[in-house]
Design an enzyme around this catalytic site. Sequence first.
Site, PDB file in Angstrom:
ATOM      1  N   GLU A  48       7.587   8.977  -4.854  1.00 14.40           N
ATOM      2  CA  GLU A  48       8.570   7.896  -4.829  1.00 14.40           C
ATOM      3  C   GLU A  48       9.924   8.360  -5.373  1.00 14.40           C
ATOM      4  O   GLU A  48      10.383   7.875  -6.420  1.00 14.40           O
ATOM      5  CB  GLU A  48       8.079   6.681  -5.606  1.00 14.40           C
ATOM      6  CG  GLU A  48       6.908   5.987  -4.951  1.00 14.40           C
ATOM      7  CD  GLU A  48       6.610   4.622  -5.553  1.00 14.40           C
ATOM      8  OE1 GLU A  48       7.011   4.361  -6.696  1.00 14.40           O
ATOM      9  OE2 GLU A  48       5.968   3.821  -4.855  1.00 14.40           O
TER      10      GLU A  48
ATOM     11  N   GLU B 210       0.271   3.897  -0.629  1.00  9.60           N
ATOM     12  CA  GLU B 210      -0.196   3.077  -1.755  1.00  9.60           C
ATOM     13  C   GLU B 210      -0.014   1.594  -1.455  1.00  9.60           C
ATOM     14  O   GLU B 210       1.030   1.204  -0.925  1.00  9.60           O
ATOM     15  CB  GLU B 210       0.646   3.326  -3.017  1.00  9.60           C
ATOM     16  CG  GLU B 210       0.574   4.680  -3.629  1.00  9.60           C
ATOM     17  CD  GLU B 210       1.526   4.776  -4.829  1.00  9.60           C
ATOM     18  OE1 GLU B 210       1.892   3.728  -5.403  1.00  9.60           O
ATOM     19  OE2 GLU B 210       1.917   5.893  -5.161  1.00  9.60           O
TER      20      GLU B 210
HETATM   21  C1  GLA Z   1       4.173   3.296  -7.589  1.00  7.69           C
HETATM   22  C2  GLA Z   1       3.754   4.693  -8.035  1.00  7.69           C
HETATM   23  C3  GLA Z   1       2.358   4.749  -8.562  1.00  7.69           C
HETATM   24  C4  GLA Z   1       2.068   3.551  -9.427  1.00  7.69           C
HETATM   25  C5  GLA Z   1       2.304   2.300  -8.622  1.00  7.69           C
HETATM   26  C6  GLA Z   1       1.950   1.032  -9.373  1.00  7.69           C
HETATM   27  O1  GLA Z   1       3.874   3.054  -6.284  1.00  7.69           O
HETATM   28  O2  GLA Z   1       3.895   5.636  -7.004  1.00  7.69           O
HETATM   29  O3  GLA Z   1       2.216   5.939  -9.310  1.00  7.69           O
HETATM   30  O4  GLA Z   1       2.917   3.561 -10.526  1.00  7.69           O
HETATM   31  O5  GLA Z   1       3.659   2.232  -8.296  1.00  7.69           O
HETATM   32  O6  GLA Z   1       2.113  -0.102  -8.580  1.00  7.69           O
END
Ligand code: GLA
Length: 657
Positions: A145, A302
């Site tokens: 991210e 995710e």
């Molecule tokens: C982001 C991060 C993860 C985690 C999620 C929690 O997507 O990439 O590592 O912290 O948020 O929702």
Amino acid sequence: MPGLGWGADYNPEQWPEHVWAEDVELMRRAGVNLVSVGIFSWARIEVSKGEYRFDWLDRVMDLLHAGGIRVDLATATAAPPPWLTAQYPEMLPVRADGVRFSHGSRQAYCPTSPIYRDRATALAGEMAAHYRDHPALAAWHVGNEYGCHIPKCYCDTCAASFREWLRARYTLDELNDAWSTAFWSQGYTDWAQILPPRVTPTFSNPGQLLDFDRFADDALLELFKAERDVLRMITPEVPITTNFMSYWSSDDMDCWKWAREVDFVSTDHYTRQDWPRRHIDLAMAADMTRGFAGGRPWLLMEHSTSAVNWQPRNIAKQPGEMRRHSFAHVAHGADGTLFFQWRQSRGGSERYHSAMVPHAGTETKVYREVCQVGDEYKRIAGVVGSTVDADVAVIYDYESRFALRQPAHPTSAFEYQQCVFDCYQALWQAGVMVDFVAPGQDLSKYKLVVVPALYAVRDAHAQLVADYVAGGGHVLMTYLSGVADEHSRVRLGGYPGAFRDVLGVWTEEFYPLHEGETVALDDGSAATVWTEHLHARGASVIASYLDGPLPGVPAVTRNEFGDGVAWYVACGLDESGFARTAESALAEAGITPMNSVVKSGVELVRRRGDVSWLFAVNHTDTDAEIAASGVEVLSGERVSGRLTVRAGDVVVLREEV
Ligand code: GLA
Ligand code: ZN
């Protein structure tokens, strides 16, 4: 992947080794076939400068492989370890007010720090060299991210890089012109005087802010590319990705730009559990991601099985909701859906974030549903590679989003993301499929193009929209489009400077509304937030204001331009008014909805490959009937003519056509 990807971030370093075997056993029971490993493992892998420990990770990789689970292996660079920042505190990022961040969470690095870049690319290289031949390796997951937490750093290193970035684009004279530095005595006479937009007495220079947004995004992208290029050299066959952040949270990355640099697009999407329309938000994020992927399938890297830990109140998902969310992503073009994370953490900041295996273990709603979907995904493995068609496109522009979030605009009540969502929502509710496109992208295959607040538009991109309409295309445009150029300077001669002709209107003054103020329109709808003193110059008036500051002034117009039609919504039109306008524009453009039940919250999406797949997701609490023929793959039942989709349920039809 042989079928749809199904799994999670797997963080075995959070657990003693005896848990790992059970992890793999439970993964197999849940049908897991893909996990992301090592995203936050830097401190475990490189224990001091240049001293790498792969033994534990080798055992994890081998165990996963023995269990038939493939690995999206991280380069592990998202969270630098304390030994590194302690040794080189200058690599820690600095805020606009000069405060330097400290160690103690994650992503604590300055994007232009040569030390971070050096150590990150070294680690990526070590990972690639060590795991290049590992049979479990399916893909590389670079960083994590990008732009999350620290999208921008204002340190002296970044100031120097910013100057280089500017010098590659402008002479000093051109920069002074682009930034309108004649205003407030800001004229620069030497490059050394130029700084990142640090804290200033009042509003910073808009051109400088916008260029710093672009620069900061490019700086992160350069970091990604540096790691990617190292990986490509060592493992040219292994596809490389990095997870984008869908929509609301992706404030700073221009995903159009990033998408060109990855081998496949992946994204993360979290629902706001307090939003009743979160399923529409999900559909929008998924359609947008499909746009970044150029229409090709993508991976949901995710989402959550249930609650997250970072909202004010972390509401659990209803039974069946995670399943609907998973299938909805697939319906909109994902070739797999993964979660953060596999096993719910015992400690650490995210211990209250849901996972595939909850704190309470496997005799739970969450794990049962996980096993159910894992099993169902196997039955629809044939959808992999199929695509989604749309007749409608929405132009989505990061530069307008960057520009419009700046202060000192006519109103602070306008939010670009909300405007895009409002447009999308009307299309979703009308039951039509939507593609997202970048400004400047070819529009010719679409019957209708929706243009929300394309504010800081380049001449060439505005021309493309005008040519599209002149050639017979249909456009539905909202206010705050075409007002400024790419430096956020206003286009003169009446708003909206770039689109006056195609819309057949001109506006002499903006009339944003007071907080809570509502203006009535003569077609029964109402406006909030925004009105403008518009004059029709060729356009026909569809609706006008009845009261408010501009009684009798046109609020919604329709203009024939060349062989096409351009609709203009010049105010913050309410939901029903906007829906009506969108329906008129859709009908005139010859677009028919997938199915009339969509309006009540039953989502229908078709993916086409060798065969046609119809996904129906019932987001409501009542049963619904849809027109369908073929085989319902989840139950194996043959369907001819009509099918009931039960409340909260999902069906997938292999259609007969
Ligand atoms: C982001 C991060 C993860 C985690 C999620 C929690 O997507 O990439 O590592 O912290 O948020 O929702
Ligand atoms: Zn910096």
